[in-house]
Scaffold this active site. Structure first.
Site, mmCIF file in Angstrom:
data_model
loop_
_atom_site.group_PDB
_atom_site.id
_atom_site.type_symbol
_atom_site.label_atom_id
_atom_site.label_comp_id
_atom_site.label_asym_id
_atom_site.label_seq_id
_atom_site.Cartn_x
_atom_site.Cartn_y
_atom_site.Cartn_z
ATOM 1 C CD GLU A 322 -2.524 1.193 2.720
ATOM 2 O OE1 GLU A 322 -3.491 1.970 2.847
ATOM 3 O OE2 GLU A 322 -2.139 0.449 3.641
ATOM 4 C CG ASP A 356 -1.501 8.513 6.162
ATOM 5 O OD1 ASP A 356 -1.850 7.943 5.117
ATOM 6 O OD2 ASP A 356 -1.363 7.905 7.242
ATOM 7 C CG HIS A 415 -26.372 -8.575 -33.819
ATOM 8 N ND1 HIS A 415 -27.241 -9.299 -33.041
ATOM 9 C CD2 HIS A 415 -25.637 -7.806 -32.974
ATOM 10 C CE1 HIS A 415 -27.048 -8.981 -31.779
ATOM 11 N NE2 HIS A 415 -26.084 -8.077 -31.704
#
Length: 428
Positions: A322, A356, A415
């Protein structure tokens, strides 16, 4: 702190998301709130938060928000405003625009980018309150242009149904107008499905405990979510030039989050590893959250010895942490080799708390090795994209046969006929 060769450490950390009992409990709460609305929301708030509320008192009033300003210090206001400015400036650079491309044959192709209409932000309010997380969730959504941002946060457990004043003030500073005093899995379910008191949202972001994480997973698909966050992680890649005190302090800055947080030093220097291990013990002794940090360090902390910084980078890329701090003589030299990390902090003064709280990049980061394929929360998380196709007659006449060929190879005659009809009519 354990010191060992990197080869002996389990680099792929898998975190189990809740016990069978926790999952069953969350499933029941989500089902009840979906079916019963406010009645279940209030019942579970009384059961889990020991707070008896009425539906009319779920929404926080402007008077309460103004009163919260009287409870916070001036230096907090100065700091949170400066942090908000930095976070906003960083995320402004992530903005994207709708684009269109007109082809020579008259075809117009493009991508329309629009903000989500309504986003719910979960803010913890139990063991710890994190005003910084309010900014990290709200500001990217605002930069994206989300018109409705709603915040949920638990009332104080027992006693008065108050909310942490720092949370309220930060939300007000960020411009949040709609706040509800409800938390846990029941709050997530209310945001996803809506109740009489809380209209539903399109996406839910923000951290929470295991019950919040499990509830977000349970409602994913009904709404979008940012991630299912695991325990916090930090890895420090360092050589003999690193300051052991700095490294130890930064490892502990994450270890104090949670008993399951991971704090790892990767280094080719045994001397540094031993010095850091000693510093961790010395600093732990005076850390207010010593019990939590010590359990984290004992269970998930380690000094991993490698033969070289190149091997250290390979270890880091496998871990996909992290947070990654690089404290080497020349951290920029290694940057190009680092492939997997949520946030990368270069040099001795780029301590993890800088990211942070203040620098500007988002601190809501991928955990549990998911930095291999996912990113920090950013402006794109609050946008949706629509493809635009305006095909010209000339383009259809030129490419229609190829389109029919592809459709028929897939066995989708309907289609093909949708194109064939137009070609036949235009060709006469």
């Amino acid at each position: 702190m354990r010191i060992m060769p990197a080869s002996e450490f389990n680099l792929s950390r898998e975190v189990e998301y809740g016990s069978a009992e926790q999952n069953a409990s969350v499933d029941q709460i989500v089902t009840d709130v979906r079916n019963e609305g406010d009645a279940a929301l209030l019942r579970y708030t009384e059961e889990h938060d020991r707070m008896k509320l009425e539906a009319a008192s779920l929404r926080v009033t402007q008077e309460e928000i103004q009163a919260a300003y009287q409870e916070v210090e001036d230096d907090f206001l100065v700091a949170i405003r400066a942090a908000a400015d930095n976070i906003r400036a960083f995320h402004e650079k992530q903005k994207r625009n709708t684009w269109m491309d007109l082809q020579p044959d008259g075809t117009l192709l493009g991508q329309i980018i629009r903000p989500l209409r309504r986003v719910g932000v979960y803010v913890p309010g139990g063991k710890a309150a994190y005003p910084s997380s309010v900014l990290m969730n709200v500001i990217p959504a605002q930069v994206a242009g989300v018109p409705e941002i709603v915040m949920v946060t638990p009332p104080a457990t027992g006693g008065e149904p108050g909310i942490n004043p720092y949370i309220l003030v930060t939300a007000a500073e960020a411009g949040v107008q709609e706040i509800y005093r409800v938390g846990g899995a029941q709050a997530v379910a209310a945001l996803a499905y809506g109740t009489a008191s809380i209209p539903p949202v399109d996406k839910i972001t923000g951290p929470g405990n295991i019950y919040v994480a499990l509830a977000k997973r349970a409602v994913f698909g009904v709404v979008d979510i940012d991630s299912i966050a695991g325990p916090s992680e930090i890895a420090v890649l360092a050589d003999e030039t690193a300051d052991p005190g700095y490294v130890a302090a930064d490892l502990l800055s994450q270890a104090e989050h949670d008993e399951m947080a991971s704090a790892v030093l990767v280094t080719p220097s045994r001397q540094l590893g031993e010095a850091v291990a000693a510093e961790v013990e010395r600093q732990l002794a005076t850390l207010p959250r010593e019990a939590i940090a010590r359990k984290s360090i004992d269970s998930y902390g380690a000094v991993l010895l490698v033969d070289s910084l190149a091997e250290g980078v390979r270890v880091i890329n496998q871990m996909a942490p992290e947070h990654l701090e690089v404290m080497t003589a020349d951290p920029m030299q290694l940057l190009g080799s680092i492939e997997n990390a949520g946030a990368i902090f270069l040099g001795p003064y780029s301590s993890e708390p800088v990211g942070d709280y203040f620098a500007g990049p988002n601190h809501i980061l991928p955990t549990n090795g998911t930095a291999r394929f996912s990113s920090p929360v950013n402006v794109d998380d609050f946008l949706k994209k629509s493809s635009l196709i305006h095909y010209s007659k000339e383009a259809l006449m030129q490419n229609g046969e190829a389109i029919m060929t592809l459709a028929r190879h897939e066995g989708l005659e309907g289609h093909a006929r949708a194109i064939e009809l137009r070609l036949r009519q235009e060709r006469g």
